[in-house]
Design a protein around this motif. Structure first.
Motif, PDB file in Angstrom:
ATOM      1  N   ASN A  58      28.170 -41.029 -12.721  1.00 36.60           N
ATOM      2  CA  ASN A  58      29.385 -41.662 -12.209  1.00 36.60           C
ATOM      3  C   ASN A  58      30.621 -41.146 -12.939  1.00 36.60           C
ATOM      4  O   ASN A  58      31.680 -40.939 -12.330  1.00 36.60           O
ATOM      5  N   GLN A  61      31.601 -37.775 -11.550  1.00 40.02           N
ATOM      6  CA  GLN A  61      32.243 -37.881 -10.246  1.00 40.02           C
ATOM      7  C   GLN A  61      33.675 -38.385 -10.376  1.00 40.02           C
ATOM      8  O   GLN A  61      34.599 -37.908  -9.692  1.00 40.02           O
ATOM      9  N   GLN A  62      33.897 -39.337 -11.272  1.00 39.92           N
ATOM     10  CA  GLN A  62      35.243 -39.854 -11.479  1.00 39.92           C
ATOM     11  C   GLN A  62      36.170 -38.790 -12.047  1.00 39.92           C
ATOM     12  O   GLN A  62      37.348 -38.701 -11.665  1.00 39.92           O
ATOM     13  N   ASP A  65      37.090 -36.485  -9.164  1.00 40.56           N
ATOM     14  CA  ASP A  65      38.030 -37.134  -8.250  1.00 40.56           C
ATOM     15  C   ASP A  65      39.428 -37.186  -8.861  1.00 40.56           C
ATOM     16  O   ASP A  65      40.432 -36.944  -8.176  1.00 40.56           O
ATOM     17  N   SER A  66      39.507 -37.502 -10.157  1.00 34.30           N
ATOM     18  CA  SER A  66      40.808 -37.578 -10.832  1.00 34.30           C
ATOM     19  C   SER A  66      41.490 -36.227 -10.855  1.00 34.30           C
ATOM     20  O   SER A  66      42.703 -36.111 -10.616  1.00 34.30           O
TER      21      SER A  66
END
Length: 199
Positions: A58, A61-62, A65-66
Motif C-alpha cells: 500500500n 502504491q501511495q 500516486d503522490s
C-alpha cells in the motif's frame, strides 16, 4: 529444536526479503508487489507477516500516486505560467547556473531558454547604463537573505530595449545561508513607455 530452527530460518529469510523490498520503494520506478510463500500454513507468524506485506504494498502504491499528482501539478503550473508574459526562473548560487528558465524568455529577449546557462547571461542582457547598479543591488540583497524587486532595462537580441520587473526570492538553508534564487521576469515595456510619454 529442529522445528524451531526451521521456523527461525523461514522467518529470517522472509524478513530479509521484506527489508530488501522496503529499500527498493521508489516513486519513479514501480516495484512488483511483494508476496511470501508459506510452506507452513499453520505458522503463528503468518498473519503478522501478511499484514506487514500488505502495508508495504500500500505504501508503494501511495508513493506512486503522490508522484503522479505532483507531476500533473507541475505540468499544469508550467503550462499556465508559460502562456503569459511572465518568465519564471531558478538559479543555483554555488554554481551560479540556471536550474530552470521559462521557454517564453525567447519571446521576451530573443534568446532561447537553452542558451541561458548562468548569471553572466542575465548580466549581459541588462542595459549597460544600469548593469553594475542592478547586479550589485541583487548581490547585496541576496547576501543579506532578503527578497527584492527591481525594474530595469534589458536588451533584446535585436538591440531593442525591453523593460522588466524582476521579482526575486532568496532561499536559505538552516544556517541562514542563501543557496538558491527564484523569481520572475515580468514584461513592463508598455507601461514604461506610457510613463515616459506622459512625462
Amino acid at each position: 529444536l529442529f522445528v524451531l530452527l526451521i521456523v527461525y530460518q523461514w522467518v529470517t529469510r522472509h524478513l530479509e526479503r521484506i527489508v530488501e523490498y522496503a529499500q527498493q520503494l521508489d516513486m519513479n520506478h514501480p516495484v512488483p508487489e511483494l508476496a511470501l510463500i508459506h510452506p507452513m500454513p499453520d505458522d503463528p507468524l503468518r498473519d503478522e507477516l501478511d499484514e506487514l506485506i500488505s502495508a508495504l504494498n500500500n505504501m508503494q502504491q501511495q508513493l506512486q500516486d503522490s508522484f503522479a499528482n505532483i507531476q500533473r501539478s507541475e505540468f499544469n503550473f508550467r503550462t499556465l505560467v508559460e502562456s503569459t508574459n511572465t518568465v519564471p526562473w531558478r538559479l543555483e548560487l554555488n554554481s551560479q547556473q540556471f536550474i530552470y528558465i521559462g521557454a517564453q524568455i525567447e519571446g521576451l529577449l530573443g534568446y532561447p531558454a537553452a542558451s541561458w546557462k548562468g548569471l553572466d547571461n542575465w548580466a549581459q542582457c541588462i542595459h549597460p547604463d544600469e548593469r553594475d547598479t542592478i547586479v550589485n543591488l541583487c548581490l547585496a540583497e541576496t547576501a543579506s537573505g532578503r527578497g527584492h524587486e527591481m525594474e530595469y532595462r534589458m536588451l533584446h537580441q535585436d538591440g531593442s530595449i525591453v523593460w522588466v520587473r524582476d521579482v526575486v526570492a532568496v532561499h536559505c538553508n538552516r544556517e541562514g545561508r542563501p543557496f538558491e534564487l527564484s523569481g520572475f521576469f515580468i514584461d513592463i515595456t508598455q507601461r514604461a513607455r506610457l510613463e515616459q510619454e506622459l512625462k
